[in-house]
Scaffold this motif. Structure first.
Motif, mmCIF file in Angstrom:
data_model
loop_
_atom_site.group_PDB
_atom_site.id
_atom_site.type_symbol
_atom_site.label_atom_id
_atom_site.label_comp_id
_atom_site.label_asym_id
_atom_site.label_seq_id
_atom_site.Cartn_x
_atom_site.Cartn_y
_atom_site.Cartn_z
ATOM 1 N N ALA A 107 -0.026 -23.552 -22.772
ATOM 2 C CA ALA A 107 -0.725 -23.240 -22.332
ATOM 3 C C ALA A 107 -2.203 -23.978 -23.174
ATOM 4 C CB ALA A 107 -1.310 -21.820 -22.002
ATOM 5 N N VAL A 108 -1.927 -24.203 -24.407
ATOM 6 C CA VAL A 108 -3.405 -24.416 -25.348
ATOM 7 C C VAL A 108 -3.416 -26.347 -25.013
ATOM 8 C CG1 VAL A 108 -3.381 -25.297 -27.969
ATOM 9 C CG2 VAL A 108 -2.443 -22.396 -27.463
ATOM 10 N N GLU A 109 -1.893 -26.749 -25.202
ATOM 11 C CA GLU A 109 -2.016 -27.514 -24.657
ATOM 12 C C GLU A 109 -3.278 -28.704 -23.134
ATOM 13 O OE1 GLU A 109 -2.133 -32.341 -24.593
ATOM 14 O OE2 GLU A 109 -1.539 -30.803 -26.021
ATOM 15 N N ALA A 125 -11.133 -32.145 -22.009
ATOM 16 C CA ALA A 125 -11.077 -33.428 -22.406
ATOM 17 C C ALA A 125 -11.523 -34.140 -21.011
ATOM 18 C CB ALA A 125 -9.942 -33.858 -23.090
ATOM 19 N N GLU A 126 -10.996 -33.416 -19.619
ATOM 20 C CA GLU A 126 -11.178 -34.240 -18.182
ATOM 21 C C GLU A 126 -12.301 -33.467 -18.372
ATOM 22 O OE1 GLU A 126 -8.235 -32.458 -16.168
ATOM 23 O OE2 GLU A 126 -6.981 -34.347 -16.623
ATOM 24 N N THR A 127 -12.361 -31.672 -18.358
ATOM 25 C CA THR A 127 -14.466 -31.288 -17.955
ATOM 26 C C THR A 127 -15.395 -32.007 -19.167
ATOM 27 O OG1 THR A 127 -14.089 -29.758 -19.123
ATOM 28 C CG2 THR A 127 -13.027 -29.463 -17.057
ATOM 29 N N LEU A 141 -8.936 -37.295 -25.656
ATOM 30 C CA LEU A 141 -8.117 -35.483 -25.832
ATOM 31 C C LEU A 141 -7.634 -35.450 -27.392
ATOM 32 C CD1 LEU A 141 -6.264 -32.887 -24.833
ATOM 33 C CD2 LEU A 141 -4.129 -34.683 -24.710
ATOM 34 N N ASP A 142 -7.591 -36.731 -27.907
ATOM 35 C CA ASP A 142 -7.271 -36.562 -29.526
ATOM 36 C C ASP A 142 -8.275 -35.880 -29.918
ATOM 37 O OD1 ASP A 142 -5.125 -37.873 -29.567
ATOM 38 O OD2 ASP A 142 -5.582 -39.625 -29.077
ATOM 39 N N GLU A 197 -10.723 -31.384 -33.117
ATOM 40 C CA GLU A 197 -11.682 -30.475 -33.209
ATOM 41 C C GLU A 197 -11.790 -29.666 -33.322
ATOM 42 O OE1 GLU A 197 -14.762 -31.118 -30.339
ATOM 43 O OE2 GLU A 197 -15.324 -32.685 -31.209
ATOM 44 N N PHE A 198 -10.394 -29.135 -31.958
ATOM 45 C CA PHE A 198 -9.712 -28.414 -32.362
ATOM 46 C C PHE A 198 -8.986 -27.052 -33.294
ATOM 47 C CE2 PHE A 198 -5.485 -25.851 -31.230
ATOM 48 C CZ PHE A 198 -6.424 -23.595 -30.372
#
Length: 80
Positions: free
Chosen positions: A38-40, A47-49, A54-55, A60-61
């Protein structure tokens, strides 16, 4: 009223921050964020929006979490 375990939680967190950089885990009542599917999915959606890598989103997360190990826990890691 303060939480009755506030001192213990604060102590555990301080100890984890002191020992985490050395690879030592400190058990706590609340495990924090575990990087599940769910986190992924949430990171991938961000990343998509936003059109960002993604990396970069993941780094940052991890930085925002300020987790003692420098990253969230993984489901397969032992919790002892």
């Amino acid at each position: 009223m303060r939480h009755p375990y506030a001192a213990l939680n604060s102590y555990s967190k301080s100890l984890a921050h002191a020992c985490g950089p050395h690879g030592v885990r400190v058990p706590a009542v609340m495990p924090g964020v575990i990087e599940t599917g769910a986190v992924e999915a949430s990171l991938l959606h961000e990343a998509e929006t936003t059109g960002r890598d993604l990396d970069t989103i993941r780094k940052e997360f991890h930085r925002r979490l300020a987790a003692p190990l420098g990253r969230p826990g993984q489901p397969e890691e032992p919790q002892n």
